[in-house]
Design a protein around this motif. Structure first.
Motif, PDB file in Angstrom:
ATOM      1  N   ALA A  38       0.815  -1.221   0.000  1.00  0.00           N
ATOM      2  CA  ALA A  38       0.000   0.000   0.000  1.00  0.00           C
ATOM      3  C   ALA A  38       0.842   1.261   0.000  1.00  0.00           C
ATOM      4  O   ALA A  38       0.343   2.347  -0.326  1.00  0.00           O
ATOM      5  N   LEU A  39       2.125   1.154   0.373  1.00  0.00           N
ATOM      6  CA  LEU A  39       2.973   2.339   0.497  1.00  0.00           C
ATOM      7  C   LEU A  39       3.877   2.517  -0.717  1.00  0.00           C
ATOM      8  O   LEU A  39       4.572   1.580  -1.130  1.00  0.00           O
ATOM      9  N   ASP A  40       3.883   3.732  -1.240  1.00  0.00           N
ATOM     10  CA  ASP A  40       4.832   4.108  -2.283  1.00  0.00           C
ATOM     11  C   ASP A  40       6.089   4.596  -1.570  1.00  0.00           C
ATOM     12  O   ASP A  40       6.255   5.784  -1.299  1.00  0.00           O
ATOM     13  N   ARG A  41       6.963   3.681  -1.251  1.00  0.00           N
ATOM     14  CA  ARG A  41       8.138   4.006  -0.448  1.00  0.00           C
ATOM     15  C   ARG A  41       9.089   4.940  -1.184  1.00  0.00           C
ATOM     16  O   ARG A  41       9.722   5.807  -0.576  1.00  0.00           O
ATOM     17  N   LYS A  42       9.186   4.781  -2.483  1.00  0.00           N
ATOM     18  CA  LYS A  42      10.055   5.672  -3.267  1.00  0.00           C
ATOM     19  C   LYS A  42       9.576   7.114  -3.164  1.00  0.00           C
ATOM     20  O   LYS A  42      10.380   8.034  -3.003  1.00  0.00           O
ATOM     21  N   ALA A  43       8.271   7.311  -3.250  1.00  0.00           N
ATOM     22  CA  ALA A  43       7.722   8.663  -3.159  1.00  0.00           C
ATOM     23  C   ALA A  43       7.947   9.247  -1.772  1.00  0.00           C
ATOM     24  O   ALA A  43       8.241  10.435  -1.622  1.00  0.00           O
ATOM     25  N   ILE A  44       7.810   8.418  -0.739  1.00  0.00           N
ATOM     26  CA  ILE A  44       8.026   8.888   0.631  1.00  0.00           C
ATOM     27  C   ILE A  44       9.469   9.332   0.817  1.00  0.00           C
ATOM     28  O   ILE A  44       9.746  10.407   1.347  1.00  0.00           O
ATOM     29  N   VAL A  45      10.411   8.516   0.368  1.00  0.00           N
ATOM     30  CA  VAL A  45      11.828   8.849   0.522  1.00  0.00           C
ATOM     31  C   VAL A  45      12.171  10.105  -0.262  1.00  0.00           C
ATOM     32  O   VAL A  45      12.875  11.001   0.224  1.00  0.00           O
ATOM     33  N   ARG A  46      11.652  10.209  -1.480  1.00  0.00           N
ATOM     34  CA  ARG A  46      11.933  11.386  -2.309  1.00  0.00           C
ATOM     35  C   ARG A  46      11.369  12.646  -1.666  1.00  0.00           C
ATOM     36  O   ARG A  46      12.002  13.702  -1.660  1.00  0.00           O
ATOM     37  N   GLN A 126      -1.386   9.070   5.083  1.00  0.00           N
ATOM     38  CA  GLN A 126      -2.160   9.488   3.924  1.00  0.00           C
ATOM     39  C   GLN A 126      -2.313   8.351   2.917  1.00  0.00           C
ATOM     40  O   GLN A 126      -3.395   8.137   2.367  1.00  0.00           O
ATOM     41  N   GLN A 127      -1.231   7.620   2.694  1.00  0.00           N
ATOM     42  CA  GLN A 127      -1.291   6.540   1.710  1.00  0.00           C
ATOM     43  C   GLN A 127      -2.130   5.367   2.213  1.00  0.00           C
ATOM     44  O   GLN A 127      -2.867   4.744   1.442  1.00  0.00           O
ATOM     45  N   PHE A 128      -2.023   5.040   3.488  1.00  0.00           N
ATOM     46  CA  PHE A 128      -2.868   3.994   4.051  1.00  0.00           C
ATOM     47  C   PHE A 128      -4.348   4.369   3.926  1.00  0.00           C
ATOM     48  O   PHE A 128      -5.200   3.521   3.637  1.00  0.00           O
ATOM     49  N   ALA A 129      -4.656   5.648   4.167  1.00  0.00           N
ATOM     50  CA  ALA A 129      -6.046   6.095   4.139  1.00  0.00           C
ATOM     51  C   ALA A 129      -6.686   5.864   2.770  1.00  0.00           C
ATOM     52  O   ALA A 129      -7.884   5.572   2.671  1.00  0.00           O
ATOM     53  N   ARG A 130      -5.905   5.990   1.708  1.00  0.00           N
ATOM     54  CA  ARG A 130      -6.445   5.777   0.361  1.00  0.00           C
ATOM     55  C   ARG A 130      -6.908   4.344   0.158  1.00  0.00           C
ATOM     56  O   ARG A 130      -7.712   4.057  -0.719  1.00  0.00           O
ATOM     57  N   LEU A 131      -6.390   3.435   0.985  1.00  0.00           N
ATOM     58  CA  LEU A 131      -6.769   2.030   0.883  1.00  0.00           C
ATOM     59  C   LEU A 131      -7.846   1.663   1.901  1.00  0.00           C
ATOM     60  O   LEU A 131      -8.249   0.519   1.998  1.00  0.00           O
ATOM     61  N   GLY A 132      -8.291   2.651   2.678  1.00  0.00           N
ATOM     62  CA  GLY A 132      -9.309   2.380   3.683  1.00  0.00           C
ATOM     63  C   GLY A 132      -8.738   1.926   5.003  1.00  0.00           C
ATOM     64  O   GLY A 132      -9.443   1.315   5.818  1.00  0.00           O
ATOM     65  N   VAL A 133      -7.454   2.231   5.250  1.00  0.00           N
ATOM     66  CA  VAL A 133      -6.796   1.855   6.507  1.00  0.00           C
ATOM     67  C   VAL A 133      -6.625   3.117   7.341  1.00  0.00           C
ATOM     68  O   VAL A 133      -5.988   4.072   6.914  1.00  0.00           O
ATOM     69  N   GLU A 134      -7.190   3.111   8.525  1.00  0.00           N
ATOM     70  CA  GLU A 134      -7.122   4.265   9.418  1.00  0.00           C
ATOM     71  C   GLU A 134      -5.919   4.129  10.348  1.00  0.00           C
ATOM     72  O   GLU A 134      -5.715   3.086  10.975  1.00  0.00           O
ATOM     73  N   THR A 135      -5.117   5.181  10.437  1.00  0.00           N
ATOM     74  CA  THR A 135      -3.981   5.165  11.351  1.00  0.00           C
ATOM     75  C   THR A 135      -3.970   6.435  12.194  1.00  0.00           C
ATOM     76  O   THR A 135      -4.445   7.486  11.773  1.00  0.00           O
ATOM     77  N   LYS A 136      -3.430   6.306  13.379  1.00  0.00           N
ATOM     78  CA  LYS A 136      -3.232   7.436  14.278  1.00  0.00           C
ATOM     79  C   LYS A 136      -1.743   7.519  14.587  1.00  0.00           C
ATOM     80  O   LYS A 136      -1.074   6.493  14.734  1.00  0.00           O
TER      81      LYS A 136
END
Length: 278
Positions: A38-46, A126-136
């Motif tokens: 679910a995570l675009d790790r390349k985008a996060i690092v960039r 933000q990326q998890f939320a797009r998949l319907g995963v809620e995080t705090k």
């Protein structure tokens, strides 16, 4: 740039906080794989590190002799991740957060206060939320974080290890026997018998080729069955005065080469300095 022996990750707690039962979300490897995809790790690092970091490949750094950049990675694939969550019975609810048997797919990301890690956590959220995963996101000061980590009282935690030049650090961090009360190591309680065996074989092998083969198998196993989402390896830029001539900088001890530095080496005059000298 100065290389480092550090890698950051989002670790899953595979047990309930009391340690008496499997975690209802993260005990299933299919869930851990889906969250990784679910995570675009390349985008996060960039976004966070620009050119001062790369995506981590597993529980090792590229500066270690056992590093293997050919390890097959879980891809960034939100469609595949969504299908997996659907198959596990987590379906989108009225507000977009996935539900299963009335329970929300929700968890907390705990981390020590840090500008870089905080930004990484926000982007992951933000990326998890797009998949319907809620995080705090839960920010703690370092003593509180260490206390929670040692007690294994967390759901996920965003952390980093400063590893050793040798892969022997795996014996302290990810093998199953490292999981003990009141320790930081293998805080999520990961246990994979194949991984343990390959690490042991790699560290006791009598020649480098055999050691690399066993450690590669171990690395591939821990990527396929992830105890954590491998996020990034930071690099450390070093600024050096132009009049200094230095040798290679050791990732674990940059100061070791100081006796070989040359302070009478060739000057590198700029146009401004030439004018000034005249």
């Amino acid at each position: 740039p100065a290389p480092r022996f550090e890698y950051a990750f989002l670790e899953f707690n595979l047990h309930t906080p009391d340690g008496k039962a499997p975690n209802p979300i993260f005990a299933d490897r299919r869930m851990r794989r889906a969250l990784t995809m679910a995570l675009d790790r390349k985008a996060i690092v960039r976004n966070v590190l620009d050119s001062l970091g790369v995506v981590s490949l597993g529980p090792f750094t590229r500066t270690q002799w056992s590093a293997d950049t050919t390890i097959r990675q879980l891809p960034f694939d939100t469609a595949a991740a969504a299908r997996t969550l659907d198959s596990l019975g987590w379906n989108p609810g009225p507000d977009g957060v996935r539900l299963r048997n009335g329970k929300r797919l929700s968890f907390t990301i705990t981390l020590p206060a840090s500008a870089i890690r905080s930004r990484v956590a926000e982007l992951a959220q933000q990326q998890f939320a797009r998949l319907g995963v809620e995080t705090k996101i839960e920010l703690l000061d370092v003593p509180a974080f260490q206390s929670r980590l040692g007690a294994h009282r967390f759901e996920t935690m965003l952390f980093s290890w400063g590893t050793t030049p040798s892969p022997s650090g795996l014996n302290q961090t990810w093998v199953s026997h490292a999981f003990k009360p009141n320790t930081y190591y293998d805080a999520g309680g990961y246990a994979n018998a194949f991984f343990d065996a390959e690490v042991d074989s790699g560290l006791t092998a009598l020649d480098v080729r055999a050691a690399r083969a066993h450690l590669r198998a171990a690395y591939q196993a821990v990527v396929d069955d992830p105890p954590a989402i491998w996020l990034y390896e930071p690099s450390l830029p070093a600024a050096v005065n132009r009049r200094l001539v230095i040798g290679p900088m050791r990732p674990d001890a940059w100061w070791q080469s100081i006796p070989q530095w040359d302070v009478t080496g060739p000057a590198r005059p700029t146009a401004d300095s030439s004018k000034s000298s005249r």
